[in-house]
Design a protein around this motif. Structure first.
Motif, PDB file in Angstrom:
ATOM      1  N   ARG A 154       0.858  -1.189   0.000  1.00 25.66           N
ATOM      2  CA  ARG A 154       0.000   0.000   0.000  1.00 25.66           C
ATOM      3  C   ARG A 154       0.894   1.239   0.000  1.00 25.66           C
ATOM      4  N   ASN A 155       0.579   2.181  -0.870  1.00 26.62           N
ATOM      5  CA  ASN A 155       1.327   3.437  -0.889  1.00 26.62           C
ATOM      6  C   ASN A 155       0.878   4.300   0.288  1.00 26.62           C
ATOM      7  N   ASP A 156       1.750   4.448   1.282  1.00 24.76           N
ATOM      8  CA  ASP A 156       1.430   5.243   2.464  1.00 24.76           C
ATOM      9  C   ASP A 156       2.141   6.589   2.481  1.00 24.76           C
ATOM     10  N   ASN A 157       2.833   6.927   1.385  1.00 24.39           N
ATOM     11  CA  ASN A 157       3.517   8.203   1.348  1.00 24.39           C
ATOM     12  C   ASN A 157       2.518   9.340   1.161  1.00 24.39           C
ATOM     13  N   ARG A 158       2.793  10.454   1.809  1.00 23.13           N
ATOM     14  CA  ARG A 158       1.858  11.588   1.769  1.00 23.13           C
ATOM     15  C   ARG A 158       2.197  12.588   0.670  1.00 23.13           C
ATOM     16  N   GLY A 159       3.153  12.255  -0.182  1.00 25.33           N
ATOM     17  CA  GLY A 159       3.430  13.108  -1.325  1.00 25.33           C
ATOM     18  C   GLY A 159       4.877  13.495  -1.515  1.00 25.33           C
ATOM     19  N   LYS A 160       5.747  13.144  -0.586  1.00 24.72           N
ATOM     20  CA  LYS A 160       7.148  13.559  -0.683  1.00 24.72           C
ATOM     21  C   LYS A 160       7.934  12.756  -1.708  1.00 24.72           C
ATOM     22  N   CYS A 161       7.704  11.458  -1.789  1.00 25.07           N
ATOM     23  CA  CYS A 161       8.537  10.574  -2.612  1.00 25.07           C
ATOM     24  C   CYS A 161       8.196  10.710  -4.091  1.00 25.07           C
ATOM     25  N   ILE A 162       9.216  11.021  -4.915  1.00 23.65           N
ATOM     26  CA  ILE A 162       8.939  11.210  -6.337  1.00 23.65           C
ATOM     27  C   ILE A 162       8.620   9.896  -7.037  1.00 23.65           C
ATOM     28  N   PHE A 163       9.004   8.768  -6.447  1.00 19.25           N
ATOM     29  CA  PHE A 163       8.752   7.479  -7.080  1.00 19.25           C
ATOM     30  C   PHE A 163       7.292   7.042  -6.960  1.00 19.25           C
ATOM     31  N   THR A 164       6.525   7.738  -6.144  1.00 15.51           N
ATOM     32  CA  THR A 164       5.087   7.450  -6.052  1.00 15.51           C
ATOM     33  C   THR A 164       4.261   8.689  -6.379  1.00 15.51           C
ATOM     34  N   SER A 165       4.864   9.655  -7.061  1.00 13.86           N
ATOM     35  CA  SER A 165       4.167  10.912  -7.341  1.00 13.86           C
ATOM     36  C   SER A 165       2.964  10.731  -8.264  1.00 13.86           C
ATOM     37  N   SER A 166       2.941   9.638  -9.031  1.00 14.11           N
ATOM     38  CA  SER A 166       1.805   9.362  -9.921  1.00 14.11           C
ATOM     39  C   SER A 166       0.893   8.264  -9.378  1.00 14.11           C
ATOM     40  N   GLU A 196       7.887   8.356  10.058  1.00 13.61           N
ATOM     41  CA  GLU A 196       6.519   8.852   9.919  1.00 13.61           C
ATOM     42  C   GLU A 196       6.482  10.385   9.896  1.00 13.61           C
ATOM     43  N   ASP A 197       7.189  11.004  10.837  1.00 15.72           N
ATOM     44  CA  ASP A 197       7.168  12.465  10.942  1.00 15.72           C
ATOM     45  C   ASP A 197       7.723  13.124   9.688  1.00 15.72           C
ATOM     46  N   ASN A 198       8.727  12.490   9.065  1.00 14.96           N
ATOM     47  CA  ASN A 198       9.365  13.065   7.869  1.00 14.96           C
ATOM     48  C   ASN A 198       8.693  12.651   6.569  1.00 14.96           C
ATOM     49  N   ASP A 199       7.603  11.905   6.630  1.00 14.13           N
ATOM     50  CA  ASP A 199       6.946  11.359   5.440  1.00 14.13           C
ATOM     51  C   ASP A 199       7.921  10.517   4.621  1.00 14.13           C
ATOM     52  N   GLN A 200       8.699   9.691   5.324  1.00 11.44           N
ATOM     53  CA  GLN A 200       9.677   8.835   4.651  1.00 11.44           C
ATOM     54  C   GLN A 200       9.192   7.403   4.457  1.00 11.44           C
ATOM     55  N   ALA A 227       7.857  -1.760   3.793  1.00  3.95           N
ATOM     56  CA  ALA A 227       8.440  -2.419   2.632  1.00  3.95           C
ATOM     57  C   ALA A 227       9.331  -1.487   1.832  1.00  3.95           C
ATOM     58  N   GLY A 228       9.200  -0.178   2.034  1.00  7.56           N
ATOM     59  CA  GLY A 228      10.008   0.779   1.293  1.00  7.56           C
ATOM     60  C   GLY A 228      10.002   2.135   1.960  1.00  7.56           C
ATOM     61  N   ILE A 229      11.150   2.823   1.910  1.00 10.87           N
ATOM     62  CA  ILE A 229      11.266   4.153   2.504  1.00 10.87           C
ATOM     63  C   ILE A 229      12.007   5.072   1.532  1.00 10.87           C
ATOM     64  N   CYS A 230      11.910   6.380   1.784  1.00 13.87           N
ATOM     65  CA  CYS A 230      12.656   7.357   1.004  1.00 13.87           C
ATOM     66  C   CYS A 230      13.482   8.225   1.946  1.00 13.87           C
ATOM     67  N   ASN A 231      14.350   9.050   1.383  1.00 11.96           N
ATOM     68  CA  ASN A 231      15.128   9.983   2.197  1.00 11.96           C
ATOM     69  C   ASN A 231      14.284  11.223   2.508  1.00 11.96           C
ATOM     70  N   PRO A 232      14.734  12.110   3.383  1.00  8.01           N
ATOM     71  CA  PRO A 232      13.926  13.288   3.734  1.00  8.01           C
ATOM     72  C   PRO A 232      13.577  14.175   2.542  1.00  8.01           C
ATOM     73  N   ALA A 233      14.423  14.182   1.509  1.00  5.84           N
ATOM     74  CA  ALA A 233      14.140  15.009   0.336  1.00  5.84           C
ATOM     75  C   ALA A 233      13.181  14.336  -0.641  1.00  5.84           C
ATOM     76  N   GLY A 234      13.015  13.012  -0.517  1.00  7.65           N
ATOM     77  CA  GLY A 234      12.078  12.287  -1.362  1.00  7.65           C
ATOM     78  C   GLY A 234      12.616  11.817  -2.694  1.00  7.65           C
ATOM     79  N   ASN A 235      13.910  12.042  -2.964  1.00  7.69           N
ATOM     80  CA  ASN A 235      14.451  11.629  -4.264  1.00  7.69           C
ATOM     81  C   ASN A 235      15.281  10.345  -4.211  1.00  7.69           C
TER      82      ASN A 235
END
Length: 278
Positions: A154-166, A196-200, A227-235
């Motif tokens: 499940r995509n739980d990112n709130r918008g920071k990660c560019i790999f789930t931007s679509s 969680e706090d960093n939307d990672q 199952a997957g995380i991103c860095n604070p910048a989301g890239n």
């Protein structure tokens, strides 16, 4: 974001470096996935970036828009999974990688590639672009064995990660897993809360109906079913399941029974990168 002088970028102009050494074994699938969304993907051996090859074969990381680290068993996974690959990268091109990430260019690590990103210190990277030492690790699965099975994410990112931007938040995807060491852990007691706090947090293992997972839906025992995380910048994103293995519906485990379209569930992850670079 990569500077293209304000000119709109066409997908075919996006250059992807799929980095490999001895033991990586998913580089062809990774390159195919990026080519499927129109990018130029090149298989590049680490020696080509370090200059340990004849001149005509040398490459510079600056030439690329995206860096992708594939799955496999790099350097036989000796010491720890991904540790040797990460050490070689850090010692030889660590400065180039840091500059690449700070420029906002996307970096993807899948399975063994995720392990490498953690060993490099590019994930979770709470305090700096690349931590001097690893602050987390992907430990042996709780089952004590290699787990190769379809997993539901499940995509739980709130918008920071560019790999789930679509990909819509809460979207359920079937992405297969194949790993023995995918249990994301850290000695930091606030590790999950910081993510969680960093939307990672990007992907979580869930059941087919989207509810909380337990084994075998969570194949490794990773805390908070991550199952997957991103860095604070989301890239920079790392994930254990393999999206490059389900680019088309025909490689889904249930493709003969469930074929709503020709696109596989892994395709939107790669498409997201291209859309963001455009």
């Amino acid at each position: 974001m990569v500077d293209h002088g304000g000119v709109q970028v066409r997908p075919k102009e996006v250059k992807v470096c799929v980095l490999r050494i001895e033991g990586t074994n998913c580089e062809d699938e990774m390159a195919y996935a990026f080519r499927a969304v129109g990018a130029q993907a090149e298989l590049v051996h680490l020696k080509q970036l370090t200059g340990a090859v004849p001149g005509e074969k040398r490459r510079n990381l600056e030439e690329y828009d995206v860096l992708a680290l594939p799955g496999g068993f790099s350097a036989g996974d000796y010491v720890r999974a991904g540790a040797i690959f990460a050490a070689r990268m850090k010692s030889a091109i660590g400065t180039d990688i840091t500059r690449f990430v700070e420029d906002g260019r996307p970096v993807l690590g899948v399975c063994n590639g995720f392990q490498v990103l953690v060993e490099l210190g590019l994930l979770p990277a709470f305090d700096e672009t690349m931590s001097k030492t690893a602050t987390a690790a992907l430990y042996t699965n709780n089952s004590g064995r290699f787990e190769c099975r379809p997993t539901i994410l499940r995509n739980d990112n709130r918008g920071k990660c560019i790999f789930t931007s679509s990909i819509a938040k809460g979207k359920i995807l079937m992405i297969p897993s194949a790993h023995a060491e995918g249990n994301l852990m850290s000695l930091d007691p606030d590790f999950i809360q910081k993510l969680e706090d960093n939307d990672q947090v990007v992907f979580r293992y869930v059941k087919e109906d989207g509810s909380k997972a337990e084994y075998p839906w969570n194949p490794n025992g990773s805390r908070s079913d991550i199952a997957g995380i991103c860095n604070p910048a989301g890239n920079v994103m790392g994930m254990m399941p393999h999206p490059e293995r389900v680019i088309t519906r025909y490689t889904h485990a249930d493709w003969t029974r469930n074929r709503p379209s020709a696109d596989g569930d892994g395709l939107p992850i790669f498409r997201s990168v291209i859309e963001k670079l455009k």
